[in-house]
Design an enzyme around this catalytic site. Structure first.
Site, short mmCIF file in Angstrom:
data_model
loop_
_atom_site.label_atom_id
_atom_site.label_comp_id
_atom_site.label_asym_id
_atom_site.label_seq_id
_atom_site.Cartn_x
_atom_site.Cartn_y
_atom_site.Cartn_z
N ILE A 190 -6.32 11.88 7.10
CA ILE A 190 -4.97 12.38 6.77
C ILE A 190 -4.95 12.68 5.28
O ILE A 190 -5.48 11.89 4.48
CB ILE A 190 -3.90 11.30 7.11
CG1 ILE A 190 -3.94 10.94 8.60
CG2 ILE A 190 -2.50 11.80 6.72
CD1 ILE A 190 -2.99 9.83 9.00
N GLY B 158 0.78 -1.25 0.00
CA GLY B 158 0.00 0.00 0.00
C GLY B 158 0.80 1.29 0.00
O GLY B 158 0.23 2.35 0.18
N THR C 80 -3.75 12.20 2.16
CA THR C 80 -2.93 11.30 1.34
C THR C 80 -3.50 11.28 -0.07
O THR C 80 -4.49 11.95 -0.35
CB THR C 80 -2.98 9.87 1.90
OG1 THR C 80 -4.34 9.41 1.81
CG2 THR C 80 -2.50 9.79 3.34
N LEU C 81 -2.90 10.46 -0.94
CA LEU C 81 -3.41 10.30 -2.31
C LEU C 81 -4.86 9.83 -2.29
O LEU C 81 -5.69 10.34 -3.05
CB LEU C 81 -2.52 9.29 -3.05
CG LEU C 81 -2.81 9.07 -4.53
CD1 LEU C 81 -2.58 10.36 -5.32
CD2 LEU C 81 -1.94 7.95 -5.09
N TYR D 50 -18.77 8.75 2.52
CA TYR D 50 -17.86 7.59 2.65
C TYR D 50 -18.56 6.33 2.10
O TYR D 50 -17.92 5.43 1.58
CB TYR D 50 -17.38 7.42 4.09
CG TYR D 50 -16.12 6.60 4.21
CD1 TYR D 50 -14.94 7.00 3.59
CD2 TYR D 50 -16.11 5.40 4.91
CE1 TYR D 50 -13.78 6.25 3.68
CE2 TYR D 50 -14.95 4.64 5.02
CZ TYR D 50 -13.79 5.07 4.40
OH TYR D 50 -12.64 4.31 4.49
N SER E 83 1.83 8.26 1.88
CA SER E 83 1.05 7.06 2.21
C SER E 83 1.22 6.67 3.67
O SER E 83 2.33 6.70 4.21
CB SER E 83 1.50 5.88 1.35
OG SER E 83 1.22 6.10 -0.01
N ILE E 84 0.13 6.24 4.30
CA ILE E 84 0.19 5.73 5.67
C ILE E 84 1.17 4.55 5.72
O ILE E 84 1.97 4.43 6.65
CB ILE E 84 -1.21 5.33 6.17
CG1 ILE E 84 -2.08 6.60 6.32
CG2 ILE E 84 -1.12 4.56 7.48
CD1 ILE E 84 -3.54 6.34 6.66
N LYS F 190 -15.19 -1.17 5.11
CA LYS F 190 -14.39 -1.10 6.35
C LYS F 190 -15.05 -1.90 7.47
O LYS F 190 -14.36 -2.48 8.31
CB LYS F 190 -14.16 0.35 6.77
CG LYS F 190 -13.24 1.15 5.84
CD LYS F 190 -11.85 0.54 5.67
CE LYS F 190 -10.88 1.52 5.02
NZ LYS F 190 -9.60 0.86 4.65
N ASP G 249 -1.22 -6.71 -7.54
CA ASP G 249 -2.58 -6.16 -7.58
C ASP G 249 -3.42 -7.16 -6.78
O ASP G 249 -3.54 -8.32 -7.18
CB ASP G 249 -3.05 -6.05 -9.02
CG ASP G 249 -4.47 -5.47 -9.11
OD1 ASP G 249 -5.26 -5.64 -8.16
OD2 ASP G 249 -4.78 -4.85 -10.15
N VAL G 250 -3.99 -6.72 -5.66
CA VAL G 250 -4.69 -7.67 -4.78
C VAL G 250 -6.00 -8.20 -5.36
O VAL G 250 -6.61 -9.09 -4.77
CB VAL G 250 -4.95 -7.07 -3.37
CG1 VAL G 250 -3.64 -6.79 -2.65
CG2 VAL G 250 -5.82 -5.81 -3.44
#
Ligand code: NAD
Ligand code: 0WE
Length: 253
Positions: free
Chosen positions: A189, A11, A191-192, A153, A17-18, A160, A62-63
């Protein structure tokens, strides 16, 4: 502290990125690291970051592909033999599904979000556990939208929720092998994955006003908790969702 320990991190997309925050914390603790990327565009970003920490194991995954997952763990097995920990820091939903009314979520959009953001944790954990011959720890990243309605969301919240529940079932399944599985529920946060979310700036300032610590969550906040859960200090914690959100989630009004 983690000298000789081996961690797989999925990731990292860029320096914000986190997953990159957690990678740096693990690296500073002396750990050995393998990074993955989903496609060539991300590979271009990840290779220079890997070089910064002297990481020479940069693999494609790629998951959404069982074949690429199998190849990743076959490569890790031949390079490393054993594995001590995994960071799963991956999520994706169709942009339209984060803007449309939730009741208009398509079957395709639902399946995509759940596949990339929740099923992939199960797919990774099962394969990783086979290499964790000395016990181990897995962490993933979640968000408050799993539990409460956060405007827009939408299907990601459902994904999630499935992810956090999967963490509990994985913890129960893998616990007998001394493998811990936990989620970090991080505050927002920039991020991208947060870029292009309408009104994200306003969300950040509203968050900092309401959070007990009166500030936004940082990459470092999340990285330190990640390091803790992945280290021997986290040995008694499994199946949990730990909030790293400056206390935001406790506030009612
Ligand atoms: P990011 O964009 O840096 O990371 C998301 C990663 O997912 C990227 O590296 C991307 O390449 C990867 N990815 C997407 N589809 C993939 C696929 N099919 N196969 C492999 N990799 C794929 O953004 P981030 O904010 O660091 O997100 C990391 C995790 O943190 C996500 O699970 C996200 O939901 C979670 N999170 C983010 C925030 C936030 O506000 N940024 C808050 C809480 C939780
Ligand atoms: O998990 C996330 C973001 C995940 C995400 C982001 C995107 C943007 C680009 C998943 N899929 C996509 N698809 C894209 O095409 N977060 C926790 C950050 C986030 O996203 C939000 C938030 C917050 C916080 C969306 C709406 C409202 C709040």
């Amino acid at each position: 502290m983690l000298k000789g320990k081996k961690y797989l991190i999925l990731g990292v997309a860029n320096e914000r990125s986190i997953a990159w925050g957690i990678t740096q914390a693990l690296h500073q603790a002396g750990a050995q690291i393998a990074l993955t990327y989903m496609n060539e565009a991300i590979e271009k970003r990840v290779r220079p970051l890997a070089a910064e920490i002297g990481c020479d194991t940069v693999l494609r995954c790629d998951v959404q592909s069982d074949q690429e997952l199998d190849q990743l763990f076959a490569d890790l097995k031949s390079r490393w033999g054993a594995l001590d920990g995994v960071v799963h820091s991956i999520a994706f939903a169709d942009r339209e599904d984060l803007q449309r009314p939730f009741s208009q979520t398509s079957r395709k959009g639902f399946n995509l979000a759940l596949d990339v953001s929740a099923y992939s944790m199960i797919a990774v954990a099962g394969r990783a556990a086979e290499l964790m011959t000395n016990g181990g720890s897995l962490i993933t990243l979640s968000y408050l939208g799993a539990e409460r309605v956060v405007t827009n969301y939408n299907v990601m919240g459902v994904a999630k929720a499935a992810l956090e529940c999967s963490v509990r079932y994985l913890a129960a399944d893998l616990g007998a092998r001394n493998i811990t599985v936990n989620a970090i529920s991080a505050g927002p946060i920039k991020t991208l994955a947060a870029s292009g979310i309408p009104h994200f700036k306003e969300l950040l300032s509203a968050f900092a006003e309401k959070a007990p610590l009166r500030r936004n969550t940082t990459l470092e906040d999340v990285a330190k908790t990640g390091l803790f859960l992945l280290s021997p200090n986290g040995s008694g914690i499994t199946g949990e969702t730990i909030y790293v959100d400056c206390g935001f989630n406790i506030i009612g009004l």
